[in-house]
Design a protein around this motif. Structure first.
Motif, mmCIF file in Angstrom:
data_model
loop_
_atom_site.group_PDB
_atom_site.id
_atom_site.type_symbol
_atom_site.label_atom_id
_atom_site.label_comp_id
_atom_site.label_asym_id
_atom_site.label_seq_id
_atom_site.Cartn_x
_atom_site.Cartn_y
_atom_site.Cartn_z
ATOM 1 N N ALA A 79 -62.414 -34.086 62.551
ATOM 2 C CA ALA A 79 -62.284 -35.546 62.620
ATOM 3 C C ALA A 79 -63.288 -36.220 61.681
ATOM 4 O O ALA A 79 -62.971 -37.212 61.032
ATOM 5 N N SER A 80 -64.500 -35.663 61.594
ATOM 6 C CA SER A 80 -65.518 -36.215 60.702
ATOM 7 C C SER A 80 -65.132 -36.046 59.241
ATOM 8 O O SER A 80 -65.320 -36.953 58.428
ATOM 9 N N ARG A 81 -64.572 -34.905 58.895
ATOM 10 C CA ARG A 81 -64.124 -34.684 57.519
ATOM 11 C C ARG A 81 -63.002 -35.645 57.149
ATOM 12 O O ARG A 81 -62.959 -36.149 56.034
ATOM 13 N N LEU A 82 -62.100 -35.892 58.079
ATOM 14 C CA LEU A 82 -61.008 -36.823 57.839
ATOM 15 C C LEU A 82 -61.543 -38.242 57.608
ATOM 16 O O LEU A 82 -61.053 -38.962 56.738
ATOM 17 N N LEU A 83 -62.552 -38.633 58.366
ATOM 18 C CA LEU A 83 -63.176 -39.944 58.168
ATOM 19 C C LEU A 83 -63.753 -40.067 56.766
ATOM 20 O O LEU A 83 -63.602 -41.101 56.112
ATOM 21 N N ARG A 84 -64.430 -39.028 56.314
ATOM 22 C CA ARG A 84 -65.067 -39.073 54.991
ATOM 23 C C ARG A 84 -64.052 -39.201 53.865
ATOM 24 O O ARG A 84 -64.353 -39.779 52.833
ATOM 25 N N THR A 85 -62.842 -38.669 54.061
ATOM 26 C CA THR A 85 -61.803 -38.831 53.039
ATOM 27 C C THR A 85 -61.293 -40.270 53.000
ATOM 28 O O THR A 85 -60.743 -40.694 51.993
ATOM 29 N N ILE A 109 -82.698 -46.720 63.102
ATOM 30 C CA ILE A 109 -82.208 -45.445 62.587
ATOM 31 C C ILE A 109 -83.151 -44.331 63.006
ATOM 32 O O ILE A 109 -84.361 -44.417 62.812
ATOM 33 N N LYS A 110 -82.583 -43.316 63.591
ATOM 34 C CA LYS A 110 -83.351 -42.126 63.967
ATOM 35 C C LYS A 110 -83.319 -41.109 62.825
ATOM 36 O O LYS A 110 -84.343 -40.552 62.455
ATOM 37 N N GLU A 111 -82.114 -40.880 62.268
ATOM 38 C CA GLU A 111 -81.982 -39.874 61.214
ATOM 39 C C GLU A 111 -80.735 -40.157 60.382
ATOM 40 O O GLU A 111 -79.733 -40.625 60.898
ATOM 41 N N ILE A 112 -80.833 -39.863 59.090
ATOM 42 C CA ILE A 112 -79.692 -39.983 58.183
ATOM 43 C C ILE A 112 -79.481 -38.643 57.491
ATOM 44 O O ILE A 112 -80.421 -38.049 56.986
ATOM 45 N N HIS A 113 -78.243 -38.187 57.467
ATOM 46 C CA HIS A 113 -77.892 -36.956 56.770
ATOM 47 C C HIS A 113 -77.146 -37.338 55.496
ATOM 48 O O HIS A 113 -76.168 -38.078 55.544
ATOM 49 N N TYR A 114 -77.629 -36.834 54.359
ATOM 50 C CA TYR A 114 -77.017 -37.104 53.066
ATOM 51 C C TYR A 114 -76.275 -35.872 52.566
ATOM 52 O O TYR A 114 -76.609 -34.748 52.929
ATOM 53 N N HIS A 115 -75.308 -36.115 51.689
ATOM 54 C CA HIS A 115 -74.619 -35.025 51.011
ATOM 55 C C HIS A 115 -75.629 -34.308 50.121
ATOM 56 O O HIS A 115 -76.563 -34.926 49.603
ATOM 57 N N ALA A 116 -75.457 -33.017 49.918
ATOM 58 C CA ALA A 116 -76.427 -32.213 49.173
ATOM 59 C C ALA A 116 -76.602 -32.664 47.724
ATOM 60 O O ALA A 116 -77.720 -32.692 47.217
ATOM 61 N N PHE A 117 -75.515 -33.027 47.050
ATOM 62 C CA PHE A 117 -75.670 -33.410 45.649
ATOM 63 C C PHE A 117 -74.915 -34.681 45.263
ATOM 64 O O PHE A 117 -74.995 -35.106 44.120
ATOM 65 N N LYS A 118 -74.216 -35.305 46.185
ATOM 66 C CA LYS A 118 -73.558 -36.578 45.919
ATOM 67 C C LYS A 118 -74.340 -37.694 46.601
ATOM 68 O O LYS A 118 -74.960 -37.470 47.638
ATOM 69 N N PRO A 119 -74.315 -38.895 46.040
ATOM 70 C CA PRO A 119 -75.042 -40.002 46.696
ATOM 71 C C PRO A 119 -74.229 -40.602 47.841
ATOM 72 O O PRO A 119 -73.848 -41.764 47.818
ATOM 73 N N LYS A 120 -73.941 -39.796 48.858
ATOM 74 C CA LYS A 120 -73.139 -40.238 49.993
ATOM 75 C C LYS A 120 -73.839 -39.912 51.299
ATOM 76 O O LYS A 120 -74.532 -38.906 51.412
ATOM 77 N N ILE A 121 -73.609 -40.766 52.284
ATOM 78 C CA ILE A 121 -74.118 -40.507 53.626
ATOM 79 C C ILE A 121 -73.103 -39.643 54.359
ATOM 80 O O ILE A 121 -71.904 -39.894 54.307
#
Length: 94
Positions: free
Chosen positions: A16-22, A70-82
């Motif tokens: 479901a999370s991957r679908l949201l990101r698309t 905000i407690k924590e933010i996870h970023y993509h490893a090499f793209k400027p995306k949350i």
């Protein structure tokens, strides 16, 4: 104070999370203060800058207003995306 509009998610989990990101959105979660955990989705167009982390945020979910930080933010490893944000309750506005 920064205001972010979000919607509640019905489906949770990896697929479901991957679908949201698309769809140019990302999953987030709001928890703490012995209140129910909210699984939400936020549009990826929000502006993130250095003051974003230090301020309290007014989060509007289904016409209910919450003050969170905000407690924590996870970023993509090499793209400027949350990838994901964890918010923690501070207060609720009636």
């Amino acid at each position: 104070m920064l205001i972010i509009h979000a919607t509640q998610r019905d489906k949770i989990g990896k697929s479901a999370s991957r679908l949201l990101r698309t769809k140019n959105k990302f999953p987030a979660i709001v928890y703490g203060k012995k209140k129910p955990t909210l699984h939400i989705q936020i549009d990826n167009k929000i502006i993130i800058n250095s003051t974003f982390f230090k301020k309290n945020i007014r989060l509007i979910i289904c016409n209910e207003k919450y003050i969170v930080s905000i407690k924590e933010i996870h970023y993509h490893a090499f793209k400027p995306k949350i990838i994901h944000i964890d918010f923690i309750y501070i207060d609720e506005i009636k």
